[in-house]
Motif scaffolding. Structure first.
Motif, short mmCIF file in Angstrom:
data_model
loop_
_atom_site.label_atom_id
_atom_site.label_comp_id
_atom_site.label_asym_id
_atom_site.label_seq_id
_atom_site.Cartn_x
_atom_site.Cartn_y
_atom_site.Cartn_z
N CYS A 71 23.79 17.80 8.94
CA CYS A 71 23.16 19.07 9.32
C CYS A 71 21.72 19.15 8.79
O CYS A 71 21.41 18.72 7.68
N ALA A 101 19.91 22.34 9.34
CA ALA A 101 19.64 23.70 9.81
C ALA A 101 18.76 24.53 8.88
O ALA A 101 18.22 25.54 9.32
N CYS A 102 18.62 24.14 7.64
CA CYS A 102 17.85 24.95 6.67
C CYS A 102 16.60 24.17 6.27
O CYS A 102 16.68 23.25 5.43
N LEU A 122 15.88 23.55 2.49
CA LEU A 122 16.84 22.69 1.80
C LEU A 122 16.74 21.23 2.27
O LEU A 122 16.91 20.31 1.46
N VAL A 165 27.51 26.16 0.02
CA VAL A 165 26.24 25.69 0.58
C VAL A 165 26.22 24.18 0.38
O VAL A 165 26.40 23.70 -0.74
N ARG A 166 26.00 23.43 1.45
CA ARG A 166 26.28 21.99 1.38
C ARG A 166 25.09 21.14 0.96
O ARG A 166 25.22 19.92 0.83
N CYS A 167 23.95 21.74 0.79
CA CYS A 167 22.76 20.97 0.38
C CYS A 167 22.28 21.44 -0.99
O CYS A 167 22.36 22.63 -1.30
N CYS A 180 25.01 28.41 6.34
CA CYS A 180 26.02 27.39 6.04
C CYS A 180 27.46 27.92 6.17
O CYS A 180 28.40 27.13 6.21
S1 SF4 Z 1 22.84 24.17 3.56
FE1 SF4 Z 1 24.42 24.01 5.12
S2 SF4 Z 1 23.55 24.90 6.98
FE2 SF4 Z 1 21.84 24.47 5.56
S3 SF4 Z 1 21.10 22.41 6.11
FE3 SF4 Z 1 22.61 22.16 4.48
S4 SF4 Z 1 24.58 21.82 5.55
FE4 SF4 Z 1 23.14 22.70 7.02
#
Ligand code: SF4
Length: 274
Positions: free
Chosen positions: A56, A58-59, A62, A158-160, A175
């Motif tokens: 991903c 998307a942010c 991050l 939150v994955r990052c 996320c």
């Molecule tokens: S925090 Fe979540 S939604 Fe944002 S870039 Fe990382 S995986 Fe994607």
């Protein structure tokens, strides 16, 4: 660990041989909140969901941060390749227990490619899980080691890795569909959700709502050992709070080994009782 890229690359390209990489070159990439929502909703399996999480973008803040850290690296890890991608959910595919943290560490999960792996918090966490029989080994050093979770799965809200360990509310919301869908995908087997720290406690409520849980009002307070009985279309689930085994908490004695062991013993026993 396989070195799959030049040491100055910002992330490991999907499907290039990193141990346990869930993605392949063609895994679809989310570039904004709407794509996170649709890709999470349409993922045909838990495996594909984690693959999509792991690529991903998307942010913007991050993505920039996680890749900057992966290139600059900490001196102690200067010779290592950093993962530099989101940290997908990891562990048992039919877990009885979910463990939910807030976000991966810049030089922990962002380096090793696995949640709570390669940092001090993870050292405490895995040691406790091993003592109570929820992990196969007392340490977790890198993806592809011999570590294995037993009846348990770990996720981050939150994955990052965020700067200063602080994601913004907008990033948390972006996320959220990854977390909500993973809760739905594991709901048939999960009986206990352990939430590490007050920030993750705040982050999980909207995901539980989206996953179809009936939520108590007012929202229960976070605390170490806090318990909330939840109901969902799939049955009863116990939400269990735990102080986060952060360096600050473990250095100051706010969290001890005995305290962590008590929470995970409770989670283990409850998950086996129904
Ligand atoms: S925090 Fe979540 S939604 Fe944002 S870039 Fe990382 S995986 Fe994607």
């Amino acid at each position: 660990m396989t070195n799959v890229q030049p040491v100055n690359a910002p992330y490991v390209p999907p499907g290039t041989g990193w141990p346990d990489d869930p993605a392949v070159a063609g895994t679809p990439v989310a570039h904004g909140p709407a794509e996170v929502r649709s890709l999470a909703a349409e993922a045909p399996s838990l495996g594909e969901l984690t693959a999509r999480q792991s690529v991903c973008r998307a942010c913007p803040r991050l993505v920039e941060w996680r890749e900057k850290v992966a290139v600059e690296r900490r001196r102690a890890f200067a010779g290592e390749t950093y993962w530099g991608r989101p940290i997908a959910g990891w562990g048992d595919e039919d877990p009885r227990i979910l463990i939910v943290g807030l976000a991966p560490a810049a030089h922990g999960g962002n380096r090793t490619g696995r949640i709570f792996t390669g940092d001090r918090s993870g050292d405490w966490l895995f040691a406790s899980l091993y003592r109570v029989g929820l992990a196969a080994s007392p340490t977790s050093t890198h993806a592809g080691d011999d570590q294995r979770l037993i009846g348990t799965r770990m996720l981050a809200a939150v994955r990052c890795a965020p700067p200063d360990n602080k994601p913004t509310p907008a990033e948390r919301n972006t996320c959220l569909p990854w977390l909500a869908r993973e809760i739905v995908e594991t709901a048939d087997s999960v009986r206990v959700i352990v939430v590490l720290g007050g920030f993750a406690w705040q982050a999980i409520w909207p995901a539980l709502k989206e996953a179809g849980f009936d939520l108590p009002r007012p929202r229960p307070m976070f605390g170490h050992g806090a318990e909330v009985e939840l109901t969902s279309p799939k049955g009863g689930t116990l939400l269990l709070g735990s102080y986060h085994p952060s360096q600050q908490n473990t250095f100051t004695g706010r969290v001890t080994e005995a305290m962590l062991d008590a929470v995970f013993t409770r989670a283990r026993d409850r998950s086996l009782s129904n």
